[in-house]
Structures are given as C-alpha cells and as structure tokens.
Scaffold this motif. Structure first.
Motif, mmCIF file in Angstrom:
data_model
loop_
_atom_site.group_PDB
_atom_site.id
_atom_site.type_symbol
_atom_site.label_atom_id
_atom_site.label_comp_id
_atom_site.label_asym_id
_atom_site.label_seq_id
_atom_site.Cartn_x
_atom_site.Cartn_y
_atom_site.Cartn_z
ATOM 1 N N LEU A 121 93.246 64.706 19.793
ATOM 2 C CA LEU A 121 93.834 63.965 18.924
ATOM 3 C C LEU A 121 93.780 62.554 19.510
ATOM 4 C CD1 LEU A 121 96.488 65.796 16.987
ATOM 5 C CD2 LEU A 121 94.368 65.003 16.058
ATOM 6 N N MET A 122 94.301 62.520 20.997
ATOM 7 C CA MET A 122 94.162 61.367 21.357
ATOM 8 C C MET A 122 92.734 60.572 21.532
ATOM 9 S SD MET A 122 97.191 60.216 22.728
ATOM 10 C CE MET A 122 97.180 59.355 24.005
ATOM 11 N N CYS A 123 91.811 61.422 21.563
ATOM 12 C CA CYS A 123 90.639 60.958 21.573
ATOM 13 C C CYS A 123 89.991 60.252 20.239
ATOM 14 C CB CYS A 123 89.571 61.965 21.963
ATOM 15 S SG CYS A 123 89.552 62.304 23.968
ATOM 16 N N LEU A 124 90.456 61.232 19.157
ATOM 17 C CA LEU A 124 90.122 60.656 17.965
ATOM 18 C C LEU A 124 90.791 59.514 17.430
ATOM 19 C CD1 LEU A 124 90.481 64.113 16.261
ATOM 20 C CD2 LEU A 124 88.313 63.198 16.627
ATOM 21 N N MET A 125 91.964 59.174 17.831
ATOM 22 C CA MET A 125 92.563 57.963 17.547
ATOM 23 C C MET A 125 92.147 56.757 18.277
ATOM 24 S SD MET A 125 96.638 59.279 17.610
ATOM 25 C CE MET A 125 97.209 57.614 17.667
ATOM 26 N N GLU A 126 91.231 57.010 18.988
ATOM 27 C CA GLU A 126 90.441 56.073 19.602
ATOM 28 C C GLU A 126 89.717 55.065 18.454
ATOM 29 O OE1 GLU A 126 90.372 54.600 22.702
ATOM 30 O OE2 GLU A 126 91.772 56.329 23.279
ATOM 31 N N ILE A 164 94.102 61.122 10.178
ATOM 32 C CA ILE A 164 95.173 61.863 10.937
ATOM 33 C C ILE A 164 96.267 61.402 9.910
ATOM 34 C CG2 ILE A 164 96.904 62.024 12.829
ATOM 35 C CD1 ILE A 164 94.494 61.307 14.581
ATOM 36 N N MET A 165 96.643 60.213 9.701
ATOM 37 C CA MET A 165 97.628 59.728 8.856
ATOM 38 C C MET A 165 97.551 60.431 7.519
ATOM 39 S SD MET A 165 99.606 57.875 10.544
ATOM 40 C CE MET A 165 100.675 57.236 9.345
ATOM 41 N N ALA A 166 96.337 60.269 6.877
ATOM 42 C CA ALA A 166 96.215 60.758 5.479
ATOM 43 C C ALA A 166 96.674 62.577 5.636
ATOM 44 C CB ALA A 166 94.844 60.508 5.187
ATOM 45 N N SER A 167 96.398 63.096 6.409
ATOM 46 C CA SER A 167 96.591 64.571 6.249
ATOM 47 C C SER A 167 98.141 65.236 5.911
ATOM 48 C CB SER A 167 95.916 65.238 7.785
ATOM 49 O OG SER A 167 96.324 66.464 7.699
ATOM 50 N N GLU A 168 97.827 66.144 5.247
ATOM 51 C CA GLU A 168 99.232 66.588 4.873
ATOM 52 C C GLU A 168 99.851 67.417 6.013
ATOM 53 O OE1 GLU A 168 98.894 70.358 2.366
ATOM 54 O OE2 GLU A 168 96.695 70.093 2.502
ATOM 55 N N ASP A 176 102.894 65.502 25.331
ATOM 56 C CA ASP A 176 101.732 64.920 24.727
ATOM 57 C C ASP A 176 101.649 64.717 23.140
ATOM 58 O OD1 ASP A 176 100.596 65.020 27.043
ATOM 59 O OD2 ASP A 176 99.634 67.079 26.751
ATOM 60 N N ALA A 177 102.708 65.422 22.290
ATOM 61 C CA ALA A 177 102.851 64.831 20.877
ATOM 62 C C ALA A 177 103.685 63.715 20.981
ATOM 63 C CB ALA A 177 103.573 66.287 20.386
ATOM 64 N N LYS A 178 104.439 63.553 21.703
ATOM 65 C CA LYS A 178 105.130 62.199 21.646
ATOM 66 C C LYS A 178 104.106 60.979 21.698
ATOM 67 C CE LYS A 178 109.344 62.036 23.619
ATOM 68 N NZ LYS A 178 110.513 62.254 24.388
ATOM 69 N N LYS A 179 103.430 61.271 22.847
ATOM 70 C CA LYS A 179 102.503 59.997 23.101
ATOM 71 C C LYS A 179 101.527 59.821 21.902
ATOM 72 C CE LYS A 179 102.064 61.172 28.010
ATOM 73 N NZ LYS A 179 101.259 61.724 29.181
ATOM 74 N N LEU A 236 100.136 56.538 17.430
ATOM 75 C CA LEU A 236 99.887 56.549 16.045
ATOM 76 C C LEU A 236 100.545 55.288 15.162
ATOM 77 C CD1 LEU A 236 98.138 57.845 13.822
ATOM 78 C CD2 LEU A 236 99.955 59.371 13.476
ATOM 79 N N HIS A 237 101.983 55.448 15.470
ATOM 80 C CA HIS A 237 102.898 54.453 14.522
ATOM 81 C C HIS A 237 102.934 53.160 15.230
ATOM 82 C CE1 HIS A 237 104.699 57.606 12.217
ATOM 83 N NE2 HIS A 237 105.091 58.186 13.359
#
Length: 569
Positions: A514-519, A527-531, A546-549, A554-555
């Motif tokens: 996910l960190m890579c995808l957020m690039e 990611i933001m649109a996913s339920e 890792d989730a906090k990062k 993201l925010h």
C-alpha cells in the motif's frame, strides 16, 4: 540286523533324554526358591531338548559312541537336577540353602557343558551327512530357545557344509532375518561369531555364496542399532571390493547394504577411507551400470557428502562433471538423483555452485521445466529447488536463465501446476521479485501480478505469504504499480485482507505494498474510495506501526489536496 537295532536303541535314548528334560522343566516350574537360578536351568534344558528333538527328526542318525555318552551324561544330570528340585520344594531345605545354591550352580555348569558338547557332535554329524535336511524353521510363537537353536544350526552348516548346503543355509537365514527381527538379534547379539561369519562369507570364492551373504548383510544393515556390529566385523572392505569386481546382482546388493550403513554418518569415513567414494563415482559415470546400482550409489554418495572433507574430495575427483552428465540422462530417476546430489553438495558453498553452473547444469534444469515435456511434478520440484540454490547468487547466471524463456515457464506452473509444483514455482517467483528492476518489469509485462493476487486466497498460509511478498516487490516498480492499480479489484483485495480479524496472511507485506501504491495519485484515490479503507484505520487505531504510517501519509495527502482546492478559489 545289528545296525537297525543300534539305530532303534539310539532313537529311544534320544527320546528318553528328551522326556526326562520335559519332565524336569515341568516339575521345576512351580519352585519358588532361587527362581532366577531355576529359570536359567530351564532355559538351558529347553535348549538341549530342542537340539535333541531336531537330531531325532533327522533321516541320517547313526550309532555314535560320543552321542551315547553325552545322552547318558544328560540323563544323569537331569536326574540329579530332579533331586535338587525336590529338595528346593521341601521346606526343610535338606542340607541348607547355601549348599542348595552351590549344587544348583554345579547343575547349571554341567548343562552348559552338555550344550557345547552337543553342538560339536551335531556339527560333526552334519559334516558326515552333507545332504542332511536343514532343521525345520520354528513355527510362529515358538520359544526363544527353538529360534536360537535354528540359527545355530544354520550357522553350523555355513561353517562346515559343502557349497550346496551353505547356499541353502544362507537362503534360509536371509529369509528369517527379513521376516522377524528376533532372528536378527539372535544372530548379531546372542551369537559370538554370527556377524563375523557373514563378513567372512563376503570374501568367499563362489559368487552364489557372496550374493546370499550380501542379502543377509543388507537386511541387518536396515536396523540402525546393528550397523555398528557389521562395521566392527569388517564388512566395509569386502563390500567395496564387490562393487568393483562382483557380479551384477552382487554389486547391487553390496550397494544397497552400503547405502543403509552410511545412513549413520559415523560410517562415512570408513567407506571413504577404503576408496569407496572413488569407486561409487565410477559407477555413476559408467553407462553400463544398472539402474538399481546407480540409484544406490547416488544415495551413498549423498550420505558421504555430509562430511565436508569427503565432499571436497569428491569434488576434486570430478563429482560435479559426473552428476551434471547424469542430470542429462534419459532416465528421469537418474536426473532427479543427480540434481538432488548437486544441490546438496553446493549448499552454502559458492565455489561449488559456480562450478556446477559452469559445467552446464542450468540447461538441464530449464529443460525439465518445459511444459511440453513428459517430466513428473517431482522432477520439476527438484529442478526448481536447484535453480533457487544455484542461480540467485549469480547475476550472470540469472541473466542467462531469463534469456531461456524461464519466466514464461514459471508463470505457466503458477497458473496450471499441481499444488506442490505451484508452491515451488511461487518460491522462485518471490525470489525473482527481489532482484533487479528489469526482472520485475519483465514479470509485470508477462502477467505475474494477476496470478499472484489470485494466490492471496490459497489454502496454504505459506503460499499466501509468499504471494504477498512477491506483490510487494513488484509494485515497487512504477510500471507494475500503474498496471496493478488499473485492475479494479486489486486494491480492494489488499484492503479486504487487512481486516484485523483476518488471520490468513501477515499484514506486513500488504501494508508495504500500500505504501508503494500511494506513490501515485490514482493509487491514493483507489484506496480512499474503497469501502474497506476502514480496515486500515482500525489497524492504525490498534497501534500497528506500518498501518499508522500509511494512514498518516494518506490523510496528509488528503489535507494538502483540500488546501490546494481552497487556494485555487
């Protein structure tokens, strides 16, 4: 007429002595005084009874003055023992317990002497009648003494019989050793010269004797606790000599025995010290060697390679060339054995790995992975493990490997392979994802990511874990990242698996992906649109680092987007 009378009198004497012994065994069974001594006496009486019965059943019993004297002595000892039995049963213990104990020891010593004398007479009787029948094998459930006497009878025939008798005795011995471990113990542990006798027969001039003796030795070698006795008896040297000069059957049996013996690493030195490694390498490199012989030889050499010094010696003796050649054999079983051996000796030794690759093993391995070939899953699994062992430590080897169409073959088995071969292919794919960016791009272009995402739902935890790790590696490349995001369900699938209650896969690799995808902005939007983005928030709330990062990033990006919108007004 007189010989017939003599024979009848002797048969009656045998019968009479046996009856006395049976009566004494029965009457002494209930004696409570000195129970251990009486049990020892009964054991020796049973041994004598068994021998007398067997001799009485023979078809060639003739008058024998020595036997008559022995039967008289046995009868006298039995009568004396019967008197002692009455004294032990009499609570007055006539003469006292110390005297009784001494008298029992005397009876025990006499019985031991009778047994030795009987064995000598019996052996002499066999020698005079070389065609006498072999004693009938004891029935199931027979006493230990009957079994012991049967083994001793076979042993006597092996020592003094003619060629025919020894061959028959060896065949009978091999049969009982294979069918009942009790006979193995009697021969190895309870007989003074049982194993040494077999070892001496390995050097017999007649090939049929060698072959039968080898069968018996091989059976004994199958028991770990008895292998040491064989080595001490000196079987290693004749076994290796038979490998060099014996008949085809003898060579195969010798190799089978050595294979079992070398399962104990302590015996590896004994084999190597006698030139065994060199002999075995010649067998594996000889096209005339039989299949069974080569299979056993490969197994022995693999065991020997567990000793580092022996492994080095085998490499110096040309083991790599021999086994690379064997890996190209038309026989799949030889290919598997060769590849496994090469993988074993190259483990944790880069110099041997390089030598194996230089000799051309990669070509053989890739050929086994050809989907259009006839190879079994077993062969392909072995080939994939070998590629993992040999190729990943060498960039040049990997370049030549990928140039052969290797990626297409790995992808084929990810899609179509049986579970076992699919897992092996996935391990290699995961390793490939840790290599160069060019390799990752090639894998993305070939379509690996689609198959890897499917494997996130596999039944095996290890498969799911490897798939997640591979995806993480692949999306680190921009081209793959873009392709991954374009497939609508991929992002949703990862977020769904991040459910805190989902235990099917470790979250570490998915969060890294996910960190890579957020690039990319498209990745963040997906990611933001996913339920299922709520799963990510829950992990962050649960203090998963890792989730906090990911959430913070993201925010933070969303806040910057809002400011950008305000400033543009």
């Amino acid at each position: 007429m007189k010989p017939e009378m003599n024979k009848k009198e002797e048969e009656i004497s045998l019968c009479g002595a046996s009856e006395l012994i049976v009566s004494l065994i029965s009457s002494s069974d209930s004696i409570q005084l000195f129970p251990i001594k009486w049990q020892l006496i009964r054991n020796k009486l049973e041994q004598l009874r068994s021998g007398l019965t067997t001799m009485g059943e023979g078809n060639h019993v003739n008058t024998n003055s020595e036997l008559n004297k022995l039967l008289e002595a046995i009868a006298s000892t039995a009568i004396g023992a019967q008197v002692l039995a009455h004294r032990c049963s009499d609570e007055s213990y006539n003469g006292g317990k110390l005297l009784l104990r001494s008298d029992l020891d005397v009876i025990t010593a006499k019985l031991e002497l009778h047994i030795k004398q009987f064995n000598n007479i019996y052996a002499s009787w066999i020698l005079r009648h070389p065609r006498a029948i072999i004693v009938s094998r004891p029935d199931a459930g027979s006493s230990r003494e009957d079994m012991r006497f049967y083994v001793k009878d076979l042993s006597s025939r092996l020592k003094i019989g003619d060629l025919e008798m020894r061959t028959r005795a060896l065949a009978a011995l091999s049969e009982i050793l294979q069918e009942d471990e009790k006979y193995v113990r009697i021969l190895v542990v309870e007989m003074v010269d049982g194993v040494s006798l077999l070892a001496s027969l390995l050097e017999a001039g007649d090939e049929s004797i060698k072959e039968e003796a080898l069968q018996a030795v091989s059976v004994i070698a199958g028991f770990e606790s008895y292998r040491g006795a064989l080595v001490i008896a000196g079987v290693i040297v004749p076994l290796i000599q038979i490998l060099e000069q014996g008949s085809a059957l003898a060579k195969e049996r010798a190799a089978r025995a050595l294979k079992k013996l070398t399962q104990n690493s302590d015996n590896a030195w004994s084999v190597s010290a006698q030139g065994g490694a060199t002999t075995l390498l010649k067998i594996c490199g000889d096209d005339a060697s039989s299949g069974g012989l080569i299979c056993s030889a490969c197994g022995i050499l693999k065991s020997l390679s567990s000793v580092d010094e022996i492994k080095r010696f085998m490499v110096e003796e040309g083991a790599v060339s021999v086994f690379v050649k064997l890996s190209r054999s038309k026989e799949e079983v030889f290919q598997i054995l060769a590849i496994e051996f090469l993988t074993t000796i190259a483990c944790e030794d880069d110099s041997i790995k390089e030598k194996v690759v230089r000799e051309g093993v990669v070509e053989s391995l890739v050929n086994v992975l050809n989907p259009n070939s006839h190879y079994s899953s077993k062969a392909r699994e072995v080939a994939l493990r070998a590629i993992d062992a040999f190729c990943f430590s060498s960039p040049s080897c990997m370049n030549s490997l990928t140039a052969t169409g290797f990626l297409d073959r790995i992808l084929f088995f990810l899609r179509n392979g049986e579970i076992s071969i699919q897992e092996s292919a996935l391990k290699v794919a995961s390793r490939l994802c840790g290599l160069s960016e060019e390799t990752k791009k090639a894998m993305g272009d070939a379509g690996f990511m689609t198959e890897l995402v499917k494997l996130l739902d596999a039944g095996s935890f290890e498969v799911r874990e490897l798939a997640a790790e591979a995806i993480c590696g692949m999306v680190s490349v921009q081209r793959n990242r873009r392709r991954f995001i374009q497939q609508d369900q991929n992002v949703n699938r990862i977020l769904l698996l991040l459910n805190p209650e989902e235990k099917s896969v470790t979250k570490k690799f998915l969060l890294s992906a996910l960190m890579c995808l957020m690039e990319s902005s498209s990745g963040r939007k997906k990611i933001m649109a996913s339920e299922y983005v709520k799963h990510l928030d829950k992990l962050a709330e649960a203090d998963v680092a890792d989730a906090k990062k990911v959430v913070k990033k993201l925010h933070g990006n969303r806040f910057r987007s809002l400011l950008t919108g305000i400033w543009s007004l």
